[in-house]
Design a protein around this motif. Sequence first.
Motif, PDB file in Angstrom:
ATOM      1  N   ARG A  21       0.888  -1.299  -0.146  1.00 29.64           N
ATOM      2  CA  ARG A  21       0.071  -0.033   0.027  1.00 29.64           C
ATOM      3  C   ARG A  21       0.983   1.298   0.069  1.00 29.64           C
ATOM      4  O   ARG A  21       0.507   2.406  -0.563  1.00 29.64           O
ATOM      5  N   ARG A  36      -1.519   5.372  -6.959  1.00 27.82           N
ATOM      6  CA  ARG A  36      -2.583   4.419  -7.311  1.00 27.82           C
ATOM      7  C   ARG A  36      -3.640   4.276  -6.390  1.00 27.82           C
ATOM      8  O   ARG A  36      -3.394   4.716  -5.044  1.00 27.82           O
ATOM      9  N   ASP A  65      -4.911   2.140  -4.435  1.00 34.63           N
ATOM     10  CA  ASP A  65      -4.614   1.145  -3.398  1.00 34.63           C
ATOM     11  C   ASP A  65      -3.992   1.403  -2.261  1.00 34.63           C
ATOM     12  O   ASP A  65      -3.486   0.959  -1.410  1.00 34.63           O
ATOM     13  N   SER A  95      -2.388  -2.177  -9.045  1.00 34.21           N
ATOM     14  CA  SER A  95      -3.476  -1.178  -8.569  1.00 34.21           C
ATOM     15  C   SER A  95      -3.894  -0.178  -9.671  1.00 34.21           C
ATOM     16  O   SER A  95      -3.015   0.296 -10.160  1.00 34.21           O
ATOM     17  N   TYR A 122      -2.378   4.123   0.911  1.00 33.65           N
ATOM     18  CA  TYR A 122      -3.113   4.620   1.969  1.00 33.65           C
ATOM     19  C   TYR A 122      -4.004   5.976   1.935  1.00 33.65           C
ATOM     20  O   TYR A 122      -4.875   6.150   2.559  1.00 33.65           O
ATOM     21  N   ALA A 161       1.964   1.694  -3.647  1.00 32.81           N
ATOM     22  CA  ALA A 161       0.752   2.094  -4.517  1.00 32.81           C
ATOM     23  C   ALA A 161       0.697   3.557  -4.145  1.00 32.81           C
ATOM     24  O   ALA A 161       0.415   4.208  -5.186  1.00 32.81           O
ATOM     25  N   GLY A 197      -4.931   6.834  -1.435  1.00 31.46           N
ATOM     26  CA  GLY A 197      -5.834   6.810  -2.572  1.00 31.46           C
ATOM     27  C   GLY A 197      -4.939   7.345  -3.707  1.00 31.46           C
ATOM     28  O   GLY A 197      -5.352   7.594  -4.826  1.00 31.46           O
TER      29      GLY A 197
END
Length: 326
Positions: free
Chosen positions: A85, A93, A95, A312, A97, A88, A99
Amino acid sequence: MHTSQYQMAEPTDKSLQWLEQMQLIRTYELHLAAMQSKGVPGTCTSVGQEACAVGVMAALDKRDRILTNHRSAAHLLARGASPGRLLAEVLGRIDGYCGGFSGSLHISAKELGVILTSTIVGGELSMAPGVALAQKMGQGEAGGIVTVFFGDGAACEGIFHEALNLAVQWQLPLLFVCENNQWQAFVHRLETMPDNAIINWARGHGLMVDTVDGNDVHAVFESATQAVSAIRSDSMPRFLELCTYRQRGHFEPDDQAYVDRQELAHWLERDPIKRLCQRLLQQGMLTQQSLNNMQQAIDEQIQAAQAFADASPWPDAAMLTRHVYA
């Protein structure tokens, strides 16, 4: 360097867990630094400072709230953040923390109690007393405290003194953790402040203080545990100065042309992961094979995190104006 006023404990069964966390942080940040050549936005690493994050986080529990700075990956991972995360989020992306809105320097994670990551030097100090006041007024879980991480550069900001003053005057359950890594961006701290200034400034505001070897995870844990216990008991703030060293440049990429080679070599010999490995090998708690197996498992974890982040989705364009005022 002052030594901790608290007696150090012998390694416990947590030592291997802490080593694994420190290795994960190091591997994640080096992976992130290597991604710069592939067009990923630059980041600020905390390579060399892993014992600070792991030792302090081990002294906290789920009730507690955390505010941190631009070198936040270590704090987040030590708190239990998912590397996938985090990556990401760095890649923008959904996914991640936040968004994909924050990148590597502004990540917050409500489920981990990480309220704020600030790239403004000292920005987290400006918010910490308010969070601690809310905690004191019953807006958090009973017995919870607030911990704020910042560097020696932030200690040169006016907000440093304002935050310490408020914490003492309002009797806030707040732990100040200064990761004194010797460098303020591209300037050595001794060019901006007298030696021992940070601890003297904190003591001058009436805080109970301790200066600790920030490259010894056991020393950090012992000191942080004592401070956290005291805060839970009397709801008065405490101050820790963790003496460590930033092994890489201020911001990736950075060739560190401004760094004294002898000083860097001195601190590389005091690397927190190297020291813990040597200690555990000598005490028979670790073998070279188990260390190799640990690193292999971490490498595989980072590879899986990268695959997760790559898979993601990108945010929808309609999300562009979400969370903004206008």
